[in-house]
Design a protein around this motif. Sequence first.
Motif, PDB file in Angstrom:
ATOM      1  N   LYS A 173     -70.997  53.915  41.743  1.00  0.00           N
ATOM      2  CA  LYS A 173     -70.881  52.581  41.143  1.00  0.00           C
ATOM      3  C   LYS A 173     -72.190  52.157  40.463  1.00  0.00           C
ATOM      4  N   GLU A 226     -72.506  54.081  37.252  1.00  0.00           N
ATOM      5  CA  GLU A 226     -71.636  53.479  36.230  1.00  0.00           C
ATOM      6  C   GLU A 226     -72.264  52.215  35.649  1.00  0.00           C
ATOM      7  N   GLU A 227     -72.877  51.403  36.520  1.00  0.00           N
ATOM      8  CA  GLU A 227     -73.517  50.174  36.022  1.00  0.00           C
ATOM      9  C   GLU A 227     -74.624  50.522  35.016  1.00  0.00           C
ATOM     10  N   GLN A 245     -70.939  43.539  42.302  1.00  0.00           N
ATOM     11  CA  GLN A 245     -71.376  44.940  42.149  1.00  0.00           C
ATOM     12  C   GLN A 245     -72.530  45.054  41.154  1.00  0.00           C
TER      13      GLN A 245
END
Length: 597
Positions: free
Chosen positions: A578, A581-582, A420
């Motif tokens: 996602k 968030e990274e 991810q």
Amino acid sequence: MHSMATAWIEDIAKLTRPDRIVYWHGTTEEYDSLLEEMVHAGKAIRLNPKKRPNSYLFRSDPSDVARVENRTFISTKNQRDAGPTNNWVETSELMATMSKLYEGCMQGRTMYMIPFSMGPIGSRFSKVGIELTDSPYVVVHMHIMTRTGDHVLPYVDEHFIKAIHSVGAPLKPGQKDVPWPCAPIEEKYISHFPEENTIWSYGSGYGGNALLGKKCFALRIASALARKEGWLAEHMLILKLTDPDGEVRYVTGAFPSACGKTNLAMIRPSLPGWKAEILGDDIAWLRMGDDGWMHAINPEAGFFGVAPGTSYRSNPNAMATVSKDTLFTNVALTDDGDVWWEDMTPTAPDHLIDWQGRDWTPLSKEKAAHPNSRFTSPIKNNPAVAPNFEDPDGVPISAILFGGRRPNTIPLIHESFNFQHGVFLGSIMGSEITKAVISKDYGKVRRDPFAMLPFIGYHIADYVSHWLEIGEKYKHEHLPRIFYINWFRKKDGKYLWPGFSENSRILKWILKRCEGEKGARKSAIGYMPRKQDLDLKGLSISETQFDEMFALNPEEWRQEIASIEEHYQIYGDLLPKKLREELDQLEARFAAIHLTK
Ligand code: OXD
Ligand code: MN
């Protein structure tokens, strides 16, 4: 031939009204005789067979020298589906515009029907198409770049890709043709209809605008198909590496243009006992193999490489590849019937004919070869071609490399924490704008996610989401590890890393990481090698130089995070959570370093 294909060819012939239709069977005899015809018609120059056997030079119109991104369209019913990175026109509107342009556009010309396969014929990875074109230049190039001819026909079914190409220059009865017919820029259209498996290209005869198997099919249309079918069509090289113990691993790599992708694909390792072999230099199609690993094939059968800068020093395997059986476009012609381009040799010949057919000497102000001049050669002519490059099951991929040209901020190499995070790295890829591109923004960073910005055939938010979903389909131990490379970091205007064949030292570290060796430290941006983790034997890299190559400068990273934030604005509300968030976590890790100081 499939009845759908027959009906379609008849329809297009009725619309475009060519004088003749030629069915391309894919033989060497047809290839040789079409080139002979082009030489007679003044459209090609046969090079001196003693210098460059079976090779030809073409000169394009000076207005038709590169891909035309502002005339490239992704046409869908709803604008939402093309997304913010593509030019969009609604399907029926663009079809109407194109049909009007196509009306009678092949008059006075021959329409060639080329069945072609992207990928080894019959492989479950492969896709077939038919290109209808009125350009013999396109025919001979498609013959090298793809697998063409009768043996493709049994695989043509109702899913074949319909690719129409016209130079957009009909001839009136008796009108003399020009060496490179094409239409003015505002009439050029490189149109893609991913919902119809159709490509309609008009007005340009050059490269990716006209060789429709390449960027149009193997990237734009294929990326949209891949999303529907659960695989990936990527702008990536494929490289096979064998270590001194005979252990084999494969890596793919995506880099924006002018970042050394072709040189890496054709690397000759400096490390003793290491072997590198090429499977592809531009495009990879990736899907799960029977063994559960991600497998890659190269859908192409040839190289369409940028000539300037290629030399025995920078890329000896490319030089060997183009030594015969090669079609050159817009390079210079030497007095003894050979080719030349900038930086091919340390000094230029005293006299040349430049890419526009004019006399040239080293005192001339303009370049002898166009900066985007090209060579087109069969992959199998590369001395380092991997013997299994046509394996219908593809090759299992251990690592995916991303990278760009950054004079600062980004270290020589780092590895993502997990898949991810690796997708996050792909999404923020960027490169310094160099003089290779005409721009007022030299030195600024241009974000080019996955090196796919001009090639994603659908909405960019769906594209990154698709990458994230792919990651979830694989068992953890089968997922390729993802790395981010920057060969181009500078200190006081000088490159810190020697590059070229020495890049094999970085590849060695990457493979060790794939084998599960520790050999790394955790940093705020990912895993990085310590000095003892890299094989630097025989290189004189001081402690300071090493530290500079891997330094994470908090001020540079503050700017970097702000610039990623700005780039992510193009997604609007559709940025996958996602990735948000990274980015937040990256920011938090830098903040934590700050607090502990
Ligand atoms: C190419 C490109 O020609 O990426 O490969 O533009
Ligand atoms: Mn490319």
